[in-house]
Motif scaffolding. Structure first.
Motif, PDB file in Angstrom:
ATOM      1  N   ASP A  11       1.025  -1.120  -0.103  1.00  0.00           N
ATOM      2  CA  ASP A  11       0.220   0.048  -0.080  1.00  0.00           C
ATOM      3  C   ASP A  11       0.805   1.218  -0.166  1.00  0.00           C
ATOM      4  OD1 ASP A  11      -2.773   1.302   1.053  1.00  0.00           O
ATOM      5  OD2 ASP A  11      -1.081   1.945   2.157  1.00  0.00           O
ATOM      6  N   ASP A  16       0.118   7.040   2.830  1.00  0.00           N
ATOM      7  CA  ASP A  16      -0.420   8.309   2.592  1.00  0.00           C
ATOM      8  C   ASP A  16      -0.745   8.556   1.401  1.00  0.00           C
ATOM      9  OD1 ASP A  16      -1.853  10.473   3.691  1.00  0.00           O
ATOM     10  OD2 ASP A  16      -0.108  11.710   3.902  1.00  0.00           O
ATOM     11  N   ALA A  17      -1.232   7.902   0.457  1.00  0.00           N
ATOM     12  CA  ALA A  17      -1.701   7.938  -0.676  1.00  0.00           C
ATOM     13  C   ALA A  17      -2.705   9.404  -0.839  1.00  0.00           C
ATOM     14  CB  ALA A  17      -2.216   6.897  -1.368  1.00  0.00           C
ATOM     15  N   THR A  18      -3.544   9.304   0.140  1.00  0.00           N
ATOM     16  CA  THR A  18      -4.438  10.417   0.203  1.00  0.00           C
ATOM     17  C   THR A  18      -3.936  11.891   0.194  1.00  0.00           C
ATOM     18  OG1 THR A  18      -5.941   8.752   1.086  1.00  0.00           O
ATOM     19  CG2 THR A  18      -6.771  10.932   0.889  1.00  0.00           C
ATOM     20  N   ASP A  72      -4.421   2.151  -4.205  1.00  0.00           N
ATOM     21  CA  ASP A  72      -3.068   2.517  -4.304  1.00  0.00           C
ATOM     22  C   ASP A  72      -2.508   1.051  -3.832  1.00  0.00           C
ATOM     23  OD1 ASP A  72      -3.982   2.496  -1.611  1.00  0.00           O
ATOM     24  OD2 ASP A  72      -2.580   3.945  -0.647  1.00  0.00           O
ATOM     25  N   LYS A  94      -3.665  -8.522   4.948  1.00  0.00           N
ATOM     26  CA  LYS A  94      -4.411  -7.245   5.334  1.00  0.00           C
ATOM     27  C   LYS A  94      -4.209  -7.062   6.735  1.00  0.00           C
ATOM     28  CE  LYS A  94      -7.989  -7.976   1.746  1.00  0.00           C
ATOM     29  NZ  LYS A  94      -8.394  -6.392   1.378  1.00  0.00           N
ATOM     30  N   ARG A 153       0.577  -0.187   9.771  1.00  0.00           N
ATOM     31  CA  ARG A 153       0.095   1.148   9.808  1.00  0.00           C
ATOM     32  C   ARG A 153      -0.047   1.759  11.272  1.00  0.00           C
ATOM     33  NH1 ARG A 153      -4.420  -0.140   5.881  1.00  0.00           N
ATOM     34  NH2 ARG A 153      -3.987   0.975   4.040  1.00  0.00           N
TER      35      ARG A 153
HETATM   36  N1  LIG Z   1      -7.999  -3.526  -3.290  1.00  0.00           N
HETATM   37  C1  LIG Z   1      -8.087  -2.819  -2.333  1.00  0.00           C
HETATM   38  N2  LIG Z   1      -7.958  -1.610  -2.117  1.00  0.00           N
HETATM   39  C2  LIG Z   1      -7.959  -0.739  -1.143  1.00  0.00           C
HETATM   40  C3  LIG Z   1      -7.898  -1.780   0.281  1.00  0.00           C
HETATM   41  N3  LIG Z   1      -7.543  -0.598   1.180  1.00  0.00           N
HETATM   42  C4  LIG Z   1      -7.584   0.506   0.565  1.00  0.00           C
HETATM   43  N4  LIG Z   1      -7.851   0.510  -0.745  1.00  0.00           N
HETATM   44  C5  LIG Z   1      -7.745   1.534  -1.852  1.00  0.00           C
HETATM   45  O1  LIG Z   1      -6.677   2.452  -1.365  1.00  0.00           O
HETATM   46  C6  LIG Z   1      -7.344   3.915  -1.637  1.00  0.00           C
HETATM   47  C7  LIG Z   1      -6.462   4.432  -0.432  1.00  0.00           C
HETATM   48  O2  LIG Z   1      -6.656   4.069   0.829  1.00  0.00           O
HETATM   49  P1  LIG Z   1      -5.707   3.823   2.072  1.00  0.00           P
HETATM   50  O3  LIG Z   1      -4.679   3.160   1.448  1.00  0.00           O
HETATM   51  O4  LIG Z   1      -6.337   3.276   3.092  1.00  0.00           O
HETATM   52  O5  LIG Z   1      -5.292   5.243   2.352  1.00  0.00           O
HETATM   53  P2  LIG Z   1      -3.812   6.232   2.267  1.00  0.00           P
HETATM   54  O6  LIG Z   1      -3.986   7.653   2.292  1.00  0.00           O
HETATM   55  O7  LIG Z   1      -2.619   5.684   1.588  1.00  0.00           O
HETATM   56  O8  LIG Z   1      -3.608   5.979   3.939  1.00  0.00           O
HETATM   57  P3  LIG Z   1      -2.496   4.805   4.596  1.00  0.00           P
HETATM   58  O9  LIG Z   1      -2.774   3.591   3.660  1.00  0.00           O
HETATM   59  O10 LIG Z   1      -2.958   4.720   5.852  1.00  0.00           O
HETATM   60  O11 LIG Z   1      -1.134   5.573   4.410  1.00  0.00           O
HETATM   61  C8  LIG Z   1      -8.829   3.501  -1.100  1.00  0.00           C
HETATM   62  O12 LIG Z   1      -9.635   4.651  -1.823  1.00  0.00           O
HETATM   63  C9  LIG Z   1      -9.133   2.413  -1.888  1.00  0.00           C
HETATM   64  O13 LIG Z   1      -9.323   2.655  -3.238  1.00  0.00           O
HETATM   65  C10 LIG Z   1      -7.676  -2.970   0.177  1.00  0.00           C
HETATM   66  O14 LIG Z   1      -7.569  -3.614   1.082  1.00  0.00           O
HETATM   67  N5  LIG Z   1      -7.804  -3.461  -1.134  1.00  0.00           N
END
Ligand SMILES: Nc1nc2c(ncn2[C@@H]2O[C@H](COP(=O)(O)OP(=O)(O)OP(=O)(O)O)[C@@H](O)[C@H]2O)c(=O)[nH]1
Length: 253
Positions: A143, A146-148, A189, A236, A243
């Protein structure tokens, strides 16, 4: 030790079909491809496997727990529901990349993807149930950190997509070349990889490589299990631990 069962799914004679008797509407092809992926995801997923859409006309599945009869039912179900049929080729090995190569060679030996007479091939061998173990599958769920905050809330949607895809491209190549692992973008992400037995250090090296070449920061949760679903759920949970603890690599066994 891992023993990953990989299935190559290939739509039979799809290229010619898309232009016969004349080019078919693109929206119809996109709809067919995404529906086929959704159906396969459910058919394989209900039996504990994972399917990755890859190129849509070729998909790759981790099918530990599915025997050849299960594959035959899935193949028949698709053949009954769609204007196209699929061929399936199954192989196993400690290395997911080597297993996929075996599966691919078997299908290529049965005929070209664009051979009209090559239809609904069902090739290969599944792992006998007596030989299955709780350590057959290692799944890594990556992952972007902090993609957001870094991308989604900062850049326009296409530029965010470019950044995420660059990270994916760097990771998929590195994991394939250095570790014999197969990594797949699964949305948002997230990247899920099916891996041989890898250590925390090897995952850390992969993450460092992606930061160096693509300037995208990843973290990963790793799970080990009897099938993709079990290993993937643990991955997961491991990612949630990473995290919470702000670490880059976490294993859950
Ligand atoms: N396929 C899949 N997509 C996911 C999953 N969790 C999150 N996502 C996707 O990843 C996007 C970003 O969510 P996060 O990864 O929770 O957000 P983030 O901003 O990166 O925050 P952190 O991961 O806590 O650093 C979401 O909008 C989903 O599209 C998962 O378990 N599987």
């Amino acid at each position: 030790m891992t023993n990953t069962q990989v299935t190559l799914v290939q739509i039979d004679n799809y290229g010619p079909w898309t232009v016969t008797p004349e080019p078919r509407r693109e929206v119809d092809l996109q709809t067919l491809q995404s529906r086929l992926y959704a159906d396969l995801s459910q058919l394989v997923g209900d039996r504990g496997g994972y399917v990755f859409f890859t190129r849509f006309d070729n998909m790759i599945a981790v099918t530990n727990g599915l025997d050849m009869d299960d594959h035959a039912v899935i193949q028949e179900s698709v053949g009954n529901r769609y204007p196209v049929s699929i061929s399936l080729s199954v192989a196993t090995g400690q290395s997911p990349a080597a297993a996929l190569s075996d599966a691919t060679e078997r299908l290529q030996a049965a005929g070209s993807a664009q051979d009209k007479s090559r239809r609904e091939i069902l090739e290969g061998r599944a792992i006998e149930s007596d030989y299955r173990t709780d350590e057959d599958v290692q799944i890594a769920h990556f992952d972007v950190i902090d993609a957001t905050g870094e991308y989604t809330d900062q850049l326009n949607a296409f530029d965010s997509f470019i950044e995420i895809e660059q990270g994916y491209a760097a990771l998929m190549k590195y994991m394939r070349q250095e570790n014999d692992a197969l990594s797949f973008f699964v949305g948002g992400d997230n990247i899920i990889a099916t891996c041989p037995d890898l250590s925390a250090d090897e995952y850390e090296a992969a993450i460092d490589h992606v930061t160096a070449v693509a300037d995208v920061d990843l973290r990963v949760g790793v799970g080990i299990g009897r099938n993709a679903h079990n290993a993937g759920m643990d991955a997961k949970h491991a990612l949630e631990h990473a995290r919470a603890d702000d670490t880059k690599v976490e294993f859950l066994r």
